[in-house]
Design a protein around this motif. Structure first.
Motif, short mmCIF file in Angstrom:
data_model
loop_
_atom_site.label_atom_id
_atom_site.label_comp_id
_atom_site.label_asym_id
_atom_site.label_seq_id
_atom_site.Cartn_x
_atom_site.Cartn_y
_atom_site.Cartn_z
N ASP A 13 0.78 -1.24 0.05
CA ASP A 13 -0.14 0.10 -0.08
C ASP A 13 0.69 1.29 -0.09
O ASP A 13 1.53 1.56 0.98
CB ASP A 13 -0.84 0.11 1.28
CG ASP A 13 -1.66 1.25 1.34
OD1 ASP A 13 -2.66 1.50 0.49
OD2 ASP A 13 -1.48 2.23 2.22
N THR A 14 1.00 2.01 -1.15
CA THR A 14 1.63 3.14 -1.29
C THR A 14 0.75 4.47 -0.92
O THR A 14 -0.33 4.78 -1.48
CB THR A 14 2.00 3.44 -2.58
OG1 THR A 14 2.64 2.54 -2.83
CG2 THR A 14 2.99 4.73 -2.63
N LEU A 47 9.30 6.76 -6.09
CA LEU A 47 8.35 5.78 -5.37
C LEU A 47 9.02 4.39 -5.09
O LEU A 47 8.66 3.74 -4.25
CB LEU A 47 7.01 5.38 -6.23
CG LEU A 47 6.05 6.84 -6.14
CD1 LEU A 47 5.09 6.78 -7.06
CD2 LEU A 47 5.71 7.22 -4.77
N ALA A 48 10.11 3.92 -5.95
CA ALA A 48 10.76 2.67 -5.69
C ALA A 48 11.37 2.44 -4.58
O ALA A 48 11.65 1.46 -4.02
CB ALA A 48 11.44 2.34 -7.18
N ASP A 211 1.15 5.98 -13.44
CA ASP A 211 2.06 5.36 -14.25
C ASP A 211 3.35 5.34 -13.76
O ASP A 211 4.30 4.40 -13.69
CB ASP A 211 2.20 6.29 -15.41
CG ASP A 211 2.95 5.49 -16.53
OD1 ASP A 211 2.60 4.22 -17.15
OD2 ASP A 211 4.14 5.90 -16.96
N ARG A 212 3.99 6.31 -12.88
CA ARG A 212 4.97 6.27 -12.22
C ARG A 212 4.96 5.23 -11.16
O ARG A 212 6.05 4.58 -10.79
CB ARG A 212 5.25 7.81 -11.62
CG ARG A 212 5.89 8.80 -12.42
CD ARG A 212 6.45 9.94 -11.87
NE ARG A 212 5.40 10.65 -11.11
CZ ARG A 212 5.66 10.78 -9.61
NH1 ARG A 212 6.67 10.41 -9.26
NH2 ARG A 212 4.73 11.38 -9.05
N LEU A 213 3.87 5.24 -10.29
CA LEU A 213 3.89 4.17 -9.34
C LEU A 213 3.88 2.89 -9.86
O LEU A 213 4.62 2.02 -9.24
CB LEU A 213 2.35 4.47 -8.61
CG LEU A 213 2.08 3.01 -7.40
CD1 LEU A 213 3.04 3.18 -6.60
CD2 LEU A 213 0.73 3.51 -7.11
N ALA A 242 -2.10 -4.31 -13.41
CA ALA A 242 -1.48 -3.03 -13.35
C ALA A 242 -1.76 -2.35 -14.65
O ALA A 242 -1.90 -1.14 -14.72
CB ALA A 242 -0.02 -3.05 -13.00
N ALA A 243 -1.63 -2.99 -15.64
CA ALA A 243 -1.86 -2.39 -17.10
C ALA A 243 -3.16 -1.82 -17.23
O ALA A 243 -3.49 -0.74 -17.72
CB ALA A 243 -1.60 -3.59 -18.28
N PHE A 244 -4.30 -2.55 -16.77
CA PHE A 244 -5.55 -2.03 -16.77
C PHE A 244 -5.75 -0.60 -15.89
O PHE A 244 -6.20 0.41 -16.33
CB PHE A 244 -6.47 -3.07 -16.06
CG PHE A 244 -8.01 -2.92 -16.42
CD1 PHE A 244 -8.82 -3.57 -17.38
CD2 PHE A 244 -8.78 -2.01 -15.43
CE1 PHE A 244 -9.91 -3.47 -17.56
CE2 PHE A 244 -10.14 -1.75 -15.76
CZ PHE A 244 -10.98 -2.59 -16.65
#
Length: 673
Positions: A13-14, A47-48, A211-213, A242-244
């Protein structure tokens, strides 16, 4: 023969302040077992870094081989926080068939702000018949727009009945600019152009952030040799690939809170409860009924905007541990005000930047009189430079002066006009403000120990020196002001929970809570008329700071408050125990007698027989939802199709008006083999 071990699941969870990770196994009873959990600071510039800090910690604690992880699922509050705080990329809105007057509806003009809008002739009528499309104005504007925005939002009149004009505009923009484009028919099949345009605008604004996340998470998983599908929690609690999620980031608003509801039900086993999840930026309150979260049929409301996103019936308030602490203006005995803006707590800034923060706070304390900007710093968020495109000259000049190290605002600003400029940089997501927060108050009192207690104390001392309407200090000591701040946060939490309960009961929640009778009841005010107010169900308190801030909640809401053992990672846990769920819709209408028009997906077809039209619509949505479920991350979806008819009776004869066909597919996400 040795039994094959069950797969392990990694939940992430970010959030706005912390990134949580949990390693979960289906083994260990009906609720499975949390093998390890950990937290790390969310690092918005990359975020990584925060993701790796949390995930590496759980891998180390559990001594787990990364190859044993067969599914990774994450929830996030980034999109929710961005809308609450008014942040996001600069987007161009393309309105086809609409006029300037339509901007005044459904909060669209407010949401648009200073972002550009282009109006084009075109659109369709309610039956999907087209007006003449003219995209010449859009084409002429694209060179300039392509250099100043991060994406485009396209909304055409009645695009849900015929998306042809949106598709034409989308293809033109992609060809000329290569930038992301969101078309409104991709997000909602509902009528209501301005609100659909609002939803599309917000989606386009969030694309680069989500997208960055996703990219940061994928890079990390690859680096750790975790070869597993990556899922994201939507706002209704369902999982999607994730693509969705990258294409439809607006659907991740309320992702974190939705995951917390799934986690709350999983951890407590309670079927009926109020769930209050307090984070760094927001408090999210929702209702569990019969073991399922209530969904909002009108669409999620976040940051004051009513979207068309189907999500949990969650009320999101700008109240959290990192909320801005301020004083009521002009009062003799000013009240403490909290939020809605999130600040970087001084204790956190002090931990990360040391004397750069504490020496400035000490300088301000040495001044004989308190300053208006005392205890405030500005620093860059660390987003890519391309997101700073389109700044005005004053904004660019001020932005240039601000760096990665906190800069005292009383040194930065030289005029009141610059304060407004600074606030615009904050709203664009380019700059953070650091200042005194409830988290600092907790550190000041020794109730939290995550960050730098010295910076927290200095910030509390500066805040206590602020003057009331009589010119006196508002508090005699940093301890006193810190206690007041924490009590205020608990009290506001109780009011927001009661406001949600009253609203669910059909009342005006905010007005009802503000009524003197309810205020007296919450305060247990003594009097000849004894008043009380109580919830009919317990509260489940979620969030890392819930044990602190909700300790005194039960007596304010008239029912118990349950804080589960793993409350600090409820979102991450909820992310791995959910299911994939997607839907598709089609409409069948009758433009003229004997002609039945089917609008499904991106196609429009005509039939002369009602039964054949309905059968085609049902076959279409079944095929669309099956493909969508596969894209969303499940290979074993169960599909349910329902059809709702609108008919009338004229002279004893049935008259077909419209049919609404909905297909829903659900199933557990695929896992690595």
């Amino acid at each position: 023969m040795t039994a094959k071990p069950k797969p392990l699941f990694l939940g992430i969870d970010t959030g706005g302040t912390y990134t949580d990770a949990v390693l979960w196994s289906e083994q260990g009873g009906p609720k499975g077992k949390v093998l390890a959990k950990a937290k790390a600071l969310t690092t918005r510039h990359d975020l990584a870094v925060g993701i790796s800090g949390a995930v590496d910690a759980v891998l180390g604690k559990s001594a787990t081989d990364p190859a044993a992880i067969k599914l990774v699922s994450m929830s996030t509050t980034l999109a929710t926080n961005a809308l609450v705080e008014g942040q996001g990329g600069r987007v161009a809105l393309i309105m086809i068939g609409f006029t300037g007057a339509d901007l005044a509806r459904d909060g669209l003009k407010t949401a648009l702000g200073t972002d550009p809008v282009v109006f084009c002739p075109g659109g369709h009528d309610v039956h999907g018949n087209a007006a003449k499309l003219d995209l010449s104005g859009l084409e002429a504007a694209l060179p300039e727009l392509g250099a100043s925005v991060s994406g485009f939002a396209v909304c055409a009149y009645f695009a849900t009945r015929n998306p042809a004009h949106e598709l034409a505009a989308r293809d033109l923009i992609r060809e000329k600019t290569g930038l992301p484009v969101t078309a409104s028919h991709e997000l909602s099949a509902k009528l209501g152009g301005p609100r659909r345009a609002l939803t599309t605008l917000l989606n386009a604004r969030l694309i680069s952030m989500i997208d960055r996340l996703v990219a940061a998470t994928e890079r990390f998983l690859e680096a750790r040799n975790i070869v597993a599908p990556l899922m994201v929690v939507r706002g209704d609690g369902a999982l999607v690939s994730a693509a969705f999620a990258r294409q439809r980031p607006i659907e991740t608003i309320l992702s974190g809170p939705a995951a917390s509801l799934v986690g709350a039900r999983h951890m407590t086993g309670l079927d009926n409860a109020m769930v209050s999840d307090i984070g760094g930026t927001t408090t999210d309150v929702a209702v569990l009924d019969g073991g399922r979260p209530r969904l909002d049929p009108e669409g999620a409301t976040v940051g004051g905007f009513r979207t068309m996103v189907e999500a949990v019936a969650m009320r999101t308030f700008g109240l959290g541990g990192d909320s801005e602490v301020a004083l009521e203006d002009g009062a003799l005995n000013p009240k403490i005000l909290l939020g809605p803006r999130r600040l970087v707590p001084l204790a956190l800034a002090g931990m990360m930047h040391g004397a750069s923060v504490t020496s400035e706070l000490e300088r301000q304390l040495r001044a004989p009189n308190p300053g208006r900007m005392d205890g405030r710093f500005a620093l860059r968020t660390g987003v890519p430079d391309r997101l700073a495109a389109g700044l005005t000259a004053p904004e660019a000049k001020l932005y240039e002066q601000i760096g990665a190290v906190p800069l005292a605002i009383d040194r930065l600003l030289t005029s009141n006009a610059q304060n407004a400029t600074l606030n615009r940089l904050v709203s664009r997501g380019l700059v953070h403000i650091s200042g005194f927060t409830p988290s600092d108050a907790a550190h000041m009192l020794g109730k939290q120990a995550n960050w730098d207690p010295l910076a927290a104390r200095l910030g509390a001392e500066l805040f206590a020196r602020k003057r009331d309407g009589r010119g006196q200090y508002i508090a005699p000591s940093p301890e006193v002001i810190s206690e007041r701040v924490l009590l205020t946060l608990t009290r506001w939490s109780a009011e927001y929970i009661l406001e949600t309960a009253f609203a669910e009961d059909g009342l005006d929640g905010a007005a009802t809570v503000a009524h003197a009778l309810v205020q007296r009841a919450v305060d247990s005010h003594p009097g000849i008329a004894r008043l009380s107010v109580a919830l009919d169900r317990p509260v489940i308190g979620l969030g890392a700071s819930a044990p602190l801030h909700y300790a005194g909640l039960a007596e304010l809401v008239g029912n118990e408050c349950v804080v589960p053992e793993d409350t600090d990672v409820a979102n991450a846990l909820g992310a791995v125990v959910g299911q994939v769920r997607v839907s598709a819709e089609a409409r069948v209408n009758q433009p003229k007698e004997g002609l039945f028009r089917v609008a499904s997906g991106q196609t429009v077809r005509d039939f002369t027989d009602e039964a054949k039209a309905i059968a085609a619509a049902e076959a279409d949505v079944r095929a669309i939802v099956a493909a969508r479920a596969k894209d969303a991350g499940t290979d074993n979806a169960e599909i349910d199709v329902s059809t709702e008819f609108k008919v009338s009776t004229v002279e004893a004869q049935r008259m077909f008006i419209e049919a609404h066909v909905v297909a829903v597919a659900s199933g557990r996400p695929r896992i690595a083999v």
